[in-house]
Structure formats: C-alpha cells, structure tokens
Design a protein around this motif. Structure first.
Motif, PDB file in Angstrom:
ATOM      1  N   ALA A 101       0.824  -1.205   0.000  1.00 64.13           N
ATOM      2  CA  ALA A 101       0.000   0.000   0.000  1.00 64.13           C
ATOM      3  C   ALA A 101       0.861   1.259   0.000  1.00 64.13           C
ATOM      4  O   ALA A 101       0.556   2.237  -0.695  1.00 64.13           O
ATOM      5  CB  ALA A 101      -0.935   0.001   1.205  1.00 64.13           C
ATOM      6  N   SER A 105      -7.474   4.054  -3.531  1.00 62.19           N
ATOM      7  CA  SER A 105      -7.722   2.608  -3.566  1.00 62.19           C
ATOM      8  C   SER A 105      -6.894   1.848  -2.542  1.00 62.19           C
ATOM      9  O   SER A 105      -7.223   0.711  -2.194  1.00 62.19           O
ATOM     10  CB  SER A 105      -7.434   2.058  -4.966  1.00 62.19           C
ATOM     11  N   MET A 106      -5.812   2.461  -2.063  1.00 58.64           N
ATOM     12  CA  MET A 106      -4.967   1.813  -1.066  1.00 58.64           C
ATOM     13  C   MET A 106      -5.505   1.967   0.350  1.00 58.64           C
ATOM     14  O   MET A 106      -5.072   1.260   1.266  1.00 58.64           O
ATOM     15  CB  MET A 106      -3.542   2.369  -1.136  1.00 58.64           C
ATOM     16  N   PRO A 161      -8.586   1.231   1.723  1.00 59.83           N
ATOM     17  CA  PRO A 161      -9.223   0.031   2.281  1.00 59.83           C
ATOM     18  C   PRO A 161      -8.215  -1.064   2.636  1.00 59.83           C
ATOM     19  O   PRO A 161      -8.386  -1.774   3.633  1.00 59.83           O
ATOM     20  CB  PRO A 161     -10.170  -0.418   1.168  1.00 59.83           C
ATOM     21  N   VAL A 162      -7.173  -1.196   1.812  1.00 61.15           N
ATOM     22  CA  VAL A 162      -6.151  -2.206   2.082  1.00 61.15           C
ATOM     23  C   VAL A 162      -5.419  -1.889   3.385  1.00 61.15           C
ATOM     24  O   VAL A 162      -5.203  -2.760   4.234  1.00 61.15           O
ATOM     25  CB  VAL A 162      -5.147  -2.276   0.910  1.00 61.15           C
ATOM     26  N   HIS A 190     -11.945  -2.062  -2.317  1.00 59.36           N
ATOM     27  CA  HIS A 190     -10.668  -2.148  -3.036  1.00 59.36           C
ATOM     28  C   HIS A 190     -10.871  -2.778  -4.408  1.00 59.36           C
ATOM     29  O   HIS A 190     -10.300  -2.308  -5.407  1.00 59.36           O
ATOM     30  CB  HIS A 190      -9.668  -2.957  -2.223  1.00 59.36           C
ATOM     31  N   ARG A 191     -11.679  -3.832  -4.463  1.00 60.67           N
ATOM     32  CA  ARG A 191     -11.901  -4.495  -5.750  1.00 60.67           C
ATOM     33  C   ARG A 191     -12.611  -3.569  -6.724  1.00 60.67           C
ATOM     34  O   ARG A 191     -12.248  -3.486  -7.901  1.00 60.67           O
ATOM     35  CB  ARG A 191     -12.717  -5.774  -5.557  1.00 60.67           C
ATOM     36  N   SER A 243     -12.471  -0.442  -6.864  1.00 61.08           N
ATOM     37  CA  SER A 243     -11.586   0.637  -7.312  1.00 61.08           C
ATOM     38  C   SER A 243     -10.829   0.243  -8.570  1.00 61.08           C
ATOM     39  O   SER A 243     -10.339   1.113  -9.313  1.00 61.08           O
ATOM     40  CB  SER A 243     -10.589   0.996  -6.208  1.00 61.08           C
TER      41      SER A 243
END
Length: 231
Positions: A55, A104-105, A107-108, A133-134, A136
């Motif tokens: 990330a 997008s990073m 949520p990770v 994340h998916r 995104s």
C-alpha cells in the motif's frame, strides 16, 4: 538548471513511479477474494507487513506520478505550439489516475490495521473493505485506458517520443478498458488477475517512455523539427 536538466528530472519521476508501482504489484500477495471474508482477514493478518508495504509503495507511486504527468503536459503544450489538443486530457486523466490509486490503497491499509485488534473486525466490515478495493479496479482500469490512449495518440502523431511507444500505449489502453469494464460485472480471481496485468503493463509502458526521455530529452527533438500544431 537548464531545460534539458528539468526534462530529465521529469522523466526520472516517471521511471521512479513505474518502478514503485511494479514492485508493489509483484509484492502484493494473492489474497482470497472478498467472498471469503474470514480467509481474507486471516491472510492479511499473516502478511500484514507485506500488505502495508504494498500500500505504501503504490501510494508513493501515485504521488510521484503527478510530477511525471505535469512533465508530460509541459512537453505536449510545447509540441502543440500552444494549441490545447491532447495535453489537457492527458493531464486530467493522469491526475485522476494518481488520485484513485492513492484512494484505492486506503481500504487495504484499513484491513491491515484492523488485524491488530480482532475484536473490532467483523465479516461484514472485512467484506465491505475488500469490495471497495476491488471496485476501485474499475475506475483505475478506465483511467489507465484514457491516459494511455490519449498519450499514445500524441506519440503516434509524433508530438513526443516515438510512434511505437504510442502503439504500445494503445495496447495498454485496451487492457485497461477490458479490466475496468469487467470489474463492474465480474468478481473473483479474474478481476484480480486483470487488474494485475493492467498494472504491470502500465508500469512497463511508463518505464519505457521515461527511459527514452532520459536518453534523449524532448527539447532536442522539438528544436530539430518545430511544434506539431504550430501552423
């Protein structure tokens, strides 16, 4: 510093962004899909350090890429002789791509942070974060398509670099388009693999372009032949 030095710095930022993105993609473990929240949670818990590093590298790639995007806008504006042709779209798509990459990073990183306290984690929360994340990957793929297609068109028109780099950009754009559209309708490993292929192809393309710019700054080519849209 003269313009040639500034151009090399701009091209270098593209190469750094490409390397950071490529390393983050290759480090990213093949985690279980969002449909398996329990497995996803424990997998991320077991690979927490790697997930956070991934990330971080992807976020840094998105930030450094902004410099490269600004560099491309400068090159295109000069090559177009002040006519706003491809430069605004390339700039807007690049800024959007960088922004969505960073977002997008989140949520990770949140999932990795949750693994420190199992009590606050629930299957629904893990599912939602993994799905965010998916999903995104859809906007990311479409923005890759827009950026690669417009920048590639400028290259084919010989506004910068070489036509073969532009045709390579068209291939990257097609890959991004397929990955972006499919992520809205499909799930599971296909979307993950499509996103991975898109990211790797994009990183290689940007890296190739940056290396060529470092080898021969665009200011040398412009001085040799003049602006593309000057007349």
């Amino acid at each position: 510093m003269n313009e040639r030095t500034w151009e090399r710095m701009g091209a270098g930022s593209g190469l750094v962004a490409a390397v950071l993105l490529l390393v983050s993609l290759l480090l990213h473990p093949a985690a279980p899909t969002a449909e398996e929240p329990v497995l996803t949670f424990f997998y991320i818990a077991a690979n927490r350090g790697t997930v956070l590093l991934t990330a971080l590298l992807a976020t840094l790639a998105g930030v450094v890429f902004l410099w490269f995007v600004g560099h491309l806008r400068h090159l295109l504006q000069r090559a177009e002789g002040g006519v706003e042709a491809f430069s605004p779209v390339v700039f807007a798509a690049g800024v959007g791509l960088s922004t969505v990459t960073v977002v997008s990073m989140l949520p990770v990183a949140a999932l990795a942070s949750m693994t420190r306290n199992v009590a606050i984690a629930s299957q629904s929360t893990v599912f939602v974060l993994a799905e965010l994340h998916r999903f995104s990957l859809g906007p990311l793929g479409l923005l890759v398509a827009l950026f690669a297609a417009t920048a590639g068109a400028a290259m084919v028109r010989r506004e910068m670099l070489a036509p073969w780099v532009g045709w390579f950009g068209f291939v990257v754009a097609l890959i991004g388009l397929v990955a972006g559209v499919s992520s809205f309708y499909l799930s599971g490993q296909f979307v993950v693999v499509a996103g991975l292929v898109t990211g790797i192809a994009f990183a290689v393309w940007v890296g190739d372009a940056a290396v060529l710019m470092l080898y021969r700054p665009e200011v040398d080519r412009v001085q040799a032949r003049g602006a593309a849209f000057a007349h």
